[in-house]
Scaffold this motif. Structure first.
Motif, PDB file in Angstrom:
ATOM      1  N   SER A   1       0.867  -1.188   0.000  1.00 43.43           N
ATOM      2  CA  SER A   1       0.000   0.000   0.000  1.00 43.43           C
ATOM      3  C   SER A   1       0.901   1.234   0.000  1.00 43.43           C
ATOM      4  O   SER A   1       2.095   1.160   0.317  1.00 43.43           O
ATOM      5  CB  SER A   1      -0.885   0.001   1.251  1.00 43.43           C
ATOM      6  N   TYR A   2       0.309   2.379  -0.345  1.00 42.88           N
ATOM      7  CA  TYR A   2       1.095   3.616  -0.315  1.00 42.88           C
ATOM      8  C   TYR A   2       1.481   3.975   1.121  1.00 42.88           C
ATOM      9  O   TYR A   2       2.526   4.581   1.358  1.00 42.88           O
ATOM     10  CB  TYR A   2       0.332   4.765  -0.976  1.00 42.88           C
ATOM     11  N   ASP A   3       0.618   3.621   2.092  1.00 42.89           N
ATOM     12  CA  ASP A   3       0.985   3.906   3.484  1.00 42.89           C
ATOM     13  C   ASP A   3       2.248   3.118   3.859  1.00 42.89           C
ATOM     14  O   ASP A   3       3.139   3.636   4.534  1.00 42.89           O
ATOM     15  CB  ASP A   3      -0.164   3.539   4.429  1.00 42.89           C
ATOM     16  N   GLU A   4       2.314   1.861   3.386  1.00 42.58           N
ATOM     17  CA  GLU A   4       3.519   1.061   3.669  1.00 42.58           C
ATOM     18  C   GLU A   4       4.741   1.690   2.997  1.00 42.58           C
ATOM     19  O   GLU A   4       5.813   1.777   3.581  1.00 42.58           O
ATOM     20  CB  GLU A   4       3.337  -0.377   3.166  1.00 42.58           C
ATOM     21  N   LEU A   5       4.545   2.116   1.746  1.00 40.33           N
ATOM     22  CA  LEU A   5       5.675   2.736   1.040  1.00 40.33           C
ATOM     23  C   LEU A   5       6.097   4.025   1.745  1.00 40.33           C
ATOM     24  O   LEU A   5       7.285   4.332   1.850  1.00 40.33           O
ATOM     25  CB  LEU A   5       5.309   3.038  -0.418  1.00 40.33           C
ATOM     26  N   PHE A   6       5.111   4.782   2.229  1.00 38.47           N
ATOM     27  CA  PHE A   6       5.448   6.025   2.931  1.00 38.47           C
ATOM     28  C   PHE A   6       6.308   5.708   4.153  1.00 38.47           C
ATOM     29  O   PHE A   6       7.345   6.333   4.376  1.00 38.47           O
ATOM     30  CB  PHE A   6       4.168   6.772   3.357  1.00 38.47           C
TER      31      PHE A   6
ATOM     32  N   GLY B   1      -4.779  10.092   2.914  1.00 38.31           N
ATOM     33  CA  GLY B   1      -4.911  10.175   1.446  1.00 38.31           C
ATOM     34  C   GLY B   1      -4.304   9.008   0.706  1.00 38.31           C
ATOM     35  O   GLY B   1      -4.631   8.765  -0.450  1.00 38.31           O
ATOM     36  N   GLY B   2      -3.407   8.278   1.367  1.00 38.68           N
ATOM     37  CA  GLY B   2      -2.708   7.190   0.676  1.00 38.68           C
ATOM     38  C   GLY B   2      -3.634   6.073   0.219  1.00 38.68           C
ATOM     39  O   GLY B   2      -3.355   5.379  -0.763  1.00 38.68           O
ATOM     40  N   GLN B   3      -4.768   5.917   0.917  1.00 39.30           N
ATOM     41  CA  GLN B   3      -5.690   4.814   0.566  1.00 39.30           C
ATOM     42  C   GLN B   3      -6.443   5.093  -0.730  1.00 39.30           C
ATOM     43  O   GLN B   3      -7.124   4.220  -1.251  1.00 39.30           O
ATOM     44  CB  GLN B   3      -6.726   4.587   1.681  1.00 39.30           C
ATOM     45  N   GLU B   4      -6.305   6.326  -1.239  1.00 39.47           N
ATOM     46  CA  GLU B   4      -6.974   6.666  -2.509  1.00 39.47           C
ATOM     47  C   GLU B   4      -6.242   6.092  -3.719  1.00 39.47           C
ATOM     48  O   GLU B   4      -6.733   6.180  -4.847  1.00 39.47           O
ATOM     49  CB  GLU B   4      -7.056   8.197  -2.680  1.00 39.47           C
ATOM     50  N   PHE B   5      -5.046   5.580  -3.484  1.00 38.38           N
ATOM     51  CA  PHE B   5      -4.200   5.127  -4.590  1.00 38.38           C
ATOM     52  C   PHE B   5      -3.808   3.666  -4.377  1.00 38.38           C
ATOM     53  O   PHE B   5      -3.630   3.233  -3.239  1.00 38.38           O
ATOM     54  CB  PHE B   5      -2.928   5.979  -4.677  1.00 38.38           C
ATOM     55  N   ALA B   6      -3.677   2.931  -5.486  1.00 36.30           N
ATOM     56  CA  ALA B   6      -3.342   1.505  -5.359  1.00 36.30           C
ATOM     57  C   ALA B   6      -2.299   1.108  -6.402  1.00 36.30           C
ATOM     58  O   ALA B   6      -2.155   1.763  -7.445  1.00 36.30           O
ATOM     59  CB  ALA B   6      -4.602   0.663  -5.544  1.00 36.30           C
ATOM     60  N   LEU B   7      -1.601   0.033  -6.089  1.00 39.52           N
ATOM     61  CA  LEU B   7      -0.596  -0.522  -7.009  1.00 39.52           C
ATOM     62  C   LEU B   7      -0.994  -1.943  -7.386  1.00 39.52           C
ATOM     63  O   LEU B   7      -1.677  -2.634  -6.618  1.00 39.52           O
ATOM     64  CB  LEU B   7       0.774  -0.551  -6.326  1.00 39.52           C
ATOM     65  N   LEU B   8      -0.575  -2.359  -8.561  1.00 34.73           N
ATOM     66  CA  LEU B   8      -0.819  -3.731  -9.015  1.00 34.73           C
ATOM     67  C   LEU B   8       0.536  -4.350  -9.364  1.00 34.73           C
ATOM     68  O   LEU B   8       1.350  -3.712 -10.046  1.00 34.73           O
ATOM     69  CB  LEU B   8      -1.695  -3.711 -10.277  1.00 34.73           C
ATOM     70  N   VAL B   9       0.750  -5.565  -8.890  1.00 31.93           N
ATOM     71  CA  VAL B   9       1.933  -6.328  -9.311  1.00 31.93           C
ATOM     72  C   VAL B   9       1.434  -7.676  -9.807  1.00 31.93           C
ATOM     73  O   VAL B   9       0.710  -8.382  -9.097  1.00 31.93           O
ATOM     74  CB  VAL B   9       2.935  -6.541  -8.143  1.00 31.93           C
TER      75      VAL B   9
END
Ligand SMILES: C[S@@+](CC[C@H](N)C(=O)[O-])C[C@H]1O[C@@H](n2cnc3c(N)ncnc32)[C@H](O)[C@@H]1O
Length: 249
Positions: free
Chosen positions: A219-224, A235-243
């Motif tokens: 998650s972006y929170d983890e990356l932060f 705000g980080g939960q508004e964005f997602a990544l796919l692998v």
């Protein structure tokens, strides 16, 4: 907010990264300033969307790391789908030798990018080629990739950064099937999207149905927390990544 503003805002975030102290920098993009339209007030966008700047910084680093991991793992082709003003082919030393880079985008976007580099007397590396395609047109992606020499499956890293939100579901589905068909075992696809554009489960299901093995993405929170510190702003939960990785076979 139009796409021009978004592109300028992304370029502004990447250009500003270079002004940070070296130990705080997540990446270095000396070419971003070529694409930062300083006549636009991109501050509006930063004010309007919480976590916008953090999300661009974090996703840039995340995709840079995906490129480094893939090259270390022996991938010889990196395809940047919706490449826009991405300058990885120039700024990442990992991509300057023995790795073929293909950038896919609208014809006029590719022309504008090439023009900006030419005006700045910056030579493009021989390893870089371009494929123009409107991904909303059925068959255009496969055709564009074939014109750039990508006709047979290989070990590929596909980077779809800042792209999925511009596509329809049929176009995302075609992106998933076309990339899967050209991916041998050992290939990876990374992408990001806003959760207001796409539900993560819809994107995951679309890629899984096309043969991709969707794996856990941070998650972006983890990356932060990993890169920027423990105090994660909202705000980080508004964005997602796919692998996704190509399945065995
Ligand atoms: C927000 S920009 C992101 C660019 C770059 N990947 C980055 O992160 O800096 C989105 C890019 O996707 C491209 N794009 C959007 N829709 C597209 C389509 N239908 N066909 C081809 N490219 C498209 C745009 O032209 C633009 O360059």
């Amino acid at each position: 907010m139009d796409a021009r503003h978004t592109a300028a805002a992304i370029a502004r975030v990447r250009a500003r990264e270079g002004a940070r102290p070296a130990n705080e920098r997540l990446f270095d993009d000396p070419y971003a300033a070529l694409f930062d339209d300083t006549s636009l007030d991109v501050q509006q966008l930063f004010d309007l969307i919480p976590f916008f700047e953090e999300h661009i910084r974090l996703r840039t680093r995340f995709f840079d790391d995906a490129v480094r991991d893939a090259v270390r793992g022996g991938v010889e082709q990196v395809v940047l789908v919706g490449a826009g003003f991405d300058a990885r082919a120039l700024r990442m030393p990992e991509l300057r030798e023995n790795v073929r880079v293909v950038e896919v985008d609208h014809e006029d976007q590719i022309a504008l990018k090439r023009q900006r580099f030419a005006e700045a007397s910056i030579a493009l590396p021989d390893t870089l080629s371009f494929a123009s395609a409107d991904l909303m047109t059925p068959g255009a992606l496969a055709e564009g990739l074939a014109s750039a020499g990508l006709r047979d499956p290989g070990r590929v890293l596909w980077v779809c950064e800042g792209l999925l939100g511009y596509l329809s579901l049929p176009a995302v589905t075609e992106l998933a099937t076309t990339t899967a068909a050209l991916s041998m075992r050992g290939s990876t696809l990374v992408a990001n999207h806003g959760v207001n554009s796409w539900k993560p489960e819809v994107i995951a299901a679309t890629f899984a149905r096309s043969g991709w093995d969707v794996t856990a993405a941070p998650s972006y929170d983890e990356l932060f927390r990993k890169w920027l510190g423990p105090e994660v702003p909202p705000g980080g939960q508004e964005f997602a990544l796919l692998v996704a990785v190509s399945p065995p076979g």
